[in-house]
Design an enzyme around this catalytic site. Structure first.
Site, mmCIF file in Angstrom:
data_model
loop_
_atom_site.group_PDB
_atom_site.id
_atom_site.type_symbol
_atom_site.label_atom_id
_atom_site.label_comp_id
_atom_site.label_asym_id
_atom_site.label_seq_id
_atom_site.Cartn_x
_atom_site.Cartn_y
_atom_site.Cartn_z
ATOM 1 N N HIS A 96 0.813 -1.222 0.000
ATOM 2 C CA HIS A 96 0.000 0.000 0.000
ATOM 3 C C HIS A 96 0.843 1.268 0.000
ATOM 4 O O HIS A 96 0.309 2.359 -0.120
ATOM 5 C CB HIS A 96 -0.993 -0.004 1.160
ATOM 6 C CG HIS A 96 -2.235 -0.793 0.848
ATOM 7 N ND1 HIS A 96 -2.192 -2.095 0.417
ATOM 8 C CD2 HIS A 96 -3.547 -0.456 0.867
ATOM 9 C CE1 HIS A 96 -3.416 -2.534 0.210
ATOM 10 N NE2 HIS A 96 -4.265 -1.561 0.471
ATOM 11 N N TYR A 273 -2.066 -8.179 -6.945
ATOM 12 C CA TYR A 273 -1.770 -8.183 -5.512
ATOM 13 C C TYR A 273 -3.020 -8.137 -4.631
ATOM 14 O O TYR A 273 -2.915 -7.914 -3.427
ATOM 15 C CB TYR A 273 -0.839 -7.024 -5.153
ATOM 16 C CG TYR A 273 0.455 -7.471 -4.508
ATOM 17 C CD1 TYR A 273 0.448 -8.160 -3.291
ATOM 18 C CD2 TYR A 273 1.691 -7.221 -5.096
ATOM 19 C CE1 TYR A 273 1.620 -8.569 -2.694
ATOM 20 C CE2 TYR A 273 2.874 -7.626 -4.511
ATOM 21 C CZ TYR A 273 2.838 -8.308 -3.310
ATOM 22 O OH TYR A 273 4.009 -8.709 -2.723
HETATM 23 MN MN1 MNH Z 1 -7.383 -5.123 0.564
HETATM 24 C C1 MNH Z 1 -7.976 -2.689 -1.769
HETATM 25 C C2 MNH Z 1 -10.301 -4.242 2.165
HETATM 26 C C3 MNH Z 1 -6.682 -7.279 3.103
HETATM 27 C C4 MNH Z 1 -4.506 -5.983 -1.011
HETATM 28 N N1 MNH Z 1 -8.860 -3.740 0.244
HETATM 29 C C5 MNH Z 1 -8.923 -2.844 -0.797
HETATM 30 C C6 MNH Z 1 -10.149 -2.067 -0.691
HETATM 31 C C7 MNH Z 1 -10.795 -2.515 0.424
HETATM 32 C C8 MNH Z 1 -9.990 -3.550 1.021
HETATM 33 C C9 MNH Z 1 -12.138 -2.032 0.957
HETATM 34 C C10 MNH Z 1 -10.614 -1.012 -1.672
HETATM 35 C C11 MNH Z 1 -11.346 -1.754 -2.748
HETATM 36 C C12 MNH Z 1 -11.971 -0.970 -3.860
HETATM 37 O O1 MNH Z 1 -12.682 -0.011 -3.611
HETATM 38 O O2 MNH Z 1 -11.730 -1.387 -5.028
HETATM 39 N N2 MNH Z 1 -8.311 -5.634 2.328
HETATM 40 C C13 MNH Z 1 -9.518 -5.178 2.788
HETATM 41 C C14 MNH Z 1 -9.831 -5.841 4.052
HETATM 42 C C15 MNH Z 1 -8.803 -6.705 4.313
HETATM 43 C C16 MNH Z 1 -7.850 -6.574 3.222
HETATM 44 C C17 MNH Z 1 -11.097 -5.595 4.854
HETATM 45 C C18 MNH Z 1 -8.578 -7.644 5.442
HETATM 46 C C19 MNH Z 1 -9.486 -8.122 6.211
HETATM 47 N N3 MNH Z 1 -5.861 -6.388 0.988
HETATM 48 C C20 MNH Z 1 -5.765 -7.213 2.076
HETATM 49 C C21 MNH Z 1 -4.576 -7.986 1.996
HETATM 50 C C22 MNH Z 1 -3.944 -7.633 0.848
HETATM 51 C C23 MNH Z 1 -4.761 -6.624 0.193
HETATM 52 C C24 MNH Z 1 -4.086 -8.998 3.020
HETATM 53 C C25 MNH Z 1 -2.654 -8.207 0.390
HETATM 54 C C26 MNH Z 1 -1.750 -7.642 -0.321
HETATM 55 N N4 MNH Z 1 -6.420 -4.471 -1.116
HETATM 56 C C27 MNH Z 1 -5.224 -4.960 -1.558
HETATM 57 C C28 MNH Z 1 -4.809 -4.196 -2.724
HETATM 58 C C29 MNH Z 1 -5.805 -3.228 -2.929
HETATM 59 C C30 MNH Z 1 -6.816 -3.435 -1.904
HETATM 60 C C31 MNH Z 1 -3.552 -4.392 -3.519
HETATM 61 C C32 MNH Z 1 -5.835 -2.109 -3.971
HETATM 62 C C33 MNH Z 1 -5.383 -0.862 -3.275
HETATM 63 C C34 MNH Z 1 -5.354 0.340 -4.144
HETATM 64 O O3 MNH Z 1 -5.396 0.185 -5.360
HETATM 65 O O4 MNH Z 1 -5.294 1.456 -3.615
#
Ligand code: MNH
Length: 473
Positions: A96, A273
Site C-alpha cells: 500500500h 496483488y
Molecule cells: Mn485489501 C484494496 C479491504 C486485506 C490488497 N482492500 C482494498 C479495498 C478494500 C480492502 C475495501 C478497496 C477496494 C476498492 O474499492 O476497489 N483488504 C480489505 C480488508 C482486508 C484486506 C477488509 C482484510 C481483512 N488487501 C488485504 C490484503 C492484501 C490486500 C491482506 C494483500 C496484499 N487491497 C489490496 C490491494 C488493494 C486493496 C492491492 C488495492 C489498493 C489500491 O489500489 O489502492
C-alpha cells in the site's frame, strides 16, 4: 542472483509503453504520474466482444463470478508453506505504499509515488509528513502507553484518516496512510516502523551530534527504505519463492547492467496483488477470538493485548490458501470491485497476459481449473471461450503450484514487477549505494543486515516472541 534479477527487471517496459489515460503511446504515458502504467494496451473500444474477438458479447456478472467461484465456503488454510497472518499484513502494508488508487478519479488513477518510499509511514505529501514530525532530533510524533511507543492520537497530529463514525475519538490514530486504521495488522506495522525510525534517529544523533532535525529525519528515512527492501527480498519474497534458492539483495550485482533507477507502478501489478484469500474470518490473540466485524477499525486490540503478544499471535495463525472459493465475506465485495475495475480499464484476457509474460495460454477450461470438471463446465458456460477469461478473475481461481504459495503465473508476473520495483530504487544506484547516503558505516550496515526478527525484536520492551512469515510445524 544476477541472472535472475536481470531476467525479471528486463521484462518491464521502461519508459512505459502504455498507461491508463490513453489507448496508445503518448507523452503523458511518460510524464503523467497520476495514471498507472500498463503492460498491455486496452482492448480497443470498437471490438466485437469485451475481450476482443473471443467470448460472448456480454461478460458474466461480477457478482455471479464472485459468489460462484470466489466466495469462501469453509476456510482453506495454506498447508503447503504454512503462510501466516503476519505475512498477509506485511503484504498489505508493504504494497500500500505504492498501490494507492485514487478511487474518486477512477481505477486507473493513483496518488502514489510509484516506489518503495515509505510514504505509508511518513505520509505521501510534505504537508502530511510535517503533521507527523516532531521537528526535534528527526523524530516522528508518538504517544506512550504503559511505557510503550505507539502512533500519536489524531488530536496530536490532525491528518486525514478514514475512520467510520463508530470509532470513538480516543481510539483514532494518526498514521502515514489514511487507510491504515482499518486493521490491527496494519497498526502493528505502523508501530514497528515508527519505533524503528525514532530509534535510528537516536543512533544517528549519537554519531553526528552536530546534525540538525532535518538531516536526522531524512537519513533515517533512507535507512528505513533500505531495511524494508532488505527483508522484503531476502525473507518475504524468499517465503514465496521456496527453499531451493537463497535470494540475496546486493545492488552491486547490477552495477554493470543497464538498469534504470526509476519505477512506475503497473495497474496489472495492483490487480495481481489483491491477496484477500490470505485473510481468515477470525483472528486469535492470547485466547481471545475476534470475528472480522470486531477486528476491523479496532487498532486498540494491539494496545489491549500488548504489541509483543499481538505479533506472536499473528505469527502463529495460519493464513488462507490461494485458489478458488477462499475469499471471506468482507472481502468478496473487493473482488467484485476489482472485476469491475478490470472491465472499466478494458484489460486484456488472462491468456493474452500469459503470452506477454512468456507462458503458454490455457487451451481448455479444464487446464485452468487443474482438472476440476464441474468448475470447468460452469466457467465454459459463463465465458464461452477460454480466451475470454479475465485477468484478475483468472488469477483468483488458479491453483498454487505444488508445494508453493502462488500459481506459476503469479510468480512470473509478480516477480517481474517486484524485482523491478525494488532493484530500481535510487538507493540501489551506484551513486547512492555507499555509507555516506546512510549516515556512515553504521547506517549502511543496518541496511545490509536487518532481518524481520531484528526489526521487531529490537523495538520491543521485554521478551520477543515468534516473529516469522510461516507458522512453525
Ligand atoms: Mn485489501 C484494496 C479491504 C486485506 C490488497 N482492500 C482494498 C479495498 C478494500 C480492502 C475495501 C478497496 C477496494 C476498492 O474499492 O476497489 N483488504 C480489505 C480488508 C482486508 C484486506 C477488509 C482484510 C481483512 N488487501 C488485504 C490484503 C492484501 C490486500 C491482506 C494483500 C496484499 N487491497 C489490496 C490491494 C488493494 C486493496 C492491492 C488495492 C489498493 C489500491 O489500489 O489502492
Amino acid at each position: 542472483m544476477r541472472t535472475l534479477s536481470k531476467g525479471y527487471t528486463g521484462k518491464v517496459d521502461s519508459p512505459p509503453l502504455y498507461h491508463t489515460g490513453h489507448d496508445y503511446t503518448t507523452w503523458d504515458t511518460y510524464s503523467d504520474r497520476s495514471s498507472y502504467t500498463r503492460a498491455l494496451p486496452p482492448v480497443p473500444a470498437d471490438c466485437p466482444t469485451p475481450m476482443g474477438t473471443k467470448g460472448r458479447k456480454e461478460l458474466p456478472s461480477p457478482e455471479y463470478l464472485a459468489q460462484t467461484f470466489l466466495a469462501r465456503r469453509t476456510f482453506l488454510p495454506d498447508t503447503s508453506r504454512r503462510t501466516n497472518v503476519l505475512f498477509g499484513f506485511t503484504a498489505q502494508h508493504f504494497t500500500h505504499q505504492f498501490f494507492k488508487t485514487d478511487f474518486k478519479k477512477g481505477p486507473g488513477r493513483t496518488w502514489s509515488d510509484h516506489s518503495v518510499d515509505m510514504g505509508h509511514v511518513y505520509g505521501e505529501t510534505t504537508e502530511r509528513q510535517h503533521q507527523l514530525r516532531t521537528f526535534r532530533d528527526g523524530k516522528l510524533k508518538y504517544q506512550l502507553v504503559d511505557g510503550e511507543m505507539f502512533p500519536p492520537g489524531l488530536q496530536d497530529a490532525p491528518v486525514h484518516m478514514l475512520y467510520p463514525p463508530k470509532v470513538p475519538e480516543e481510539k483514532r490514530f494518526a498514521l502515514g496512510h489514511e487507510f491504515f486504521g482499518l486493521l490491527p495488522g496494519l497498526f502493528v506495522w505502523s508501530t514497528v516502523w515508527l519505533r524503528e525510525h525514532n530509534r535510528v534517529c537516536d543512533v544517528m544523533k549519537d554519531l553526528h551530534p552536530d546534525w540538525d532535525d532535518e538531516r536526522l529525519f531524512q537519513t533515517a528515512r533512507l535507512i528505513l527504505i533500505g531495511e524494508n527492501i532488505k527483508f522484503v527480498i531476502e525473507e518475504y519474497v524468499q517465503h514465496l519463492a521456496g527453499k531451493n534458492f537463497q535470494l540475496l539483495w546486493d545492488p552491486e550485482l547490477l552495477f554493470e547492467e543497464k538498469v534504470q533507477y526509476q519505477n512506475r507502478i503497473f495497474v496489472e501489478f495492483n490487480h495481481l496483488y489483491h491477496w484477500h484469500a490470505l485473510m481468515p474470518d477470525q483472528f486469535h490473540i492470547d485466547g481471545t477470538t475476534y470475528d472480522m466485524e470486531d477486528y476491523l477499525y479496532n487498532s486498540h486490540i494491539v494496545l489491549k493485548h500488548g504489541f509483543n503478544a499481538t505479533v506472536d499471535a499473528m505469527s502463529r495463525q495460519i493464513a488462507g490458501r490461494f485458489g478458488p472459493r477462499n475469499i471471506g465475506p468482507v472481502n468478496l465485495k473487493v473482488a467484485v470491485e476489482t472485476i469491475k475495475a478490470g472491465r472499466k480499464l478494458r484489460m486484456q484476457s488472462l491468456n493474452q497476459y500469459r503470452k506477454r509474460f512468456g507462458m503458454p495460454p490455457y487451451k481448455t477450461f479444464l487446464e485452468l481449473t487443474a482438472g476440476d470438471a464441474e468448475m470447468a463446465a460452469q466457467l465454459e458456460e459463463a465465458y464461452g471461450d477460454i480466451d475470454a477469461v479475465e485477468l484478475y478473475f483468472g488469477w483468483a481461481i488458479e491453483n498454487p503450484m505444488p508445494g508453493s504459495v502462488l500459481s506459476q503465473m503469479f510468480v512470473r508476473m509478480g516477480s517481474t514487477f517486484a524485482f523491478t520495483g525494488t532493484l530500481s530504487n535510487p538507493i540501489c544506484s551506484p551513486g547512492w549505494w555507499k555509507p555516506s547516503t546512510f549516515g556512515g558505516e553504521v547506517g549502511f550496515n543496518l541496511v545490509k543486515t536487518t532481518t524481520l526478527k531484528d526489526l521487531f525484536c529490537r523495538n520491543m520492551n521485554g521478551p520477543c516472541g515468534l516473529v516469522s512469515f510461516a507458522v512453525p510445524e
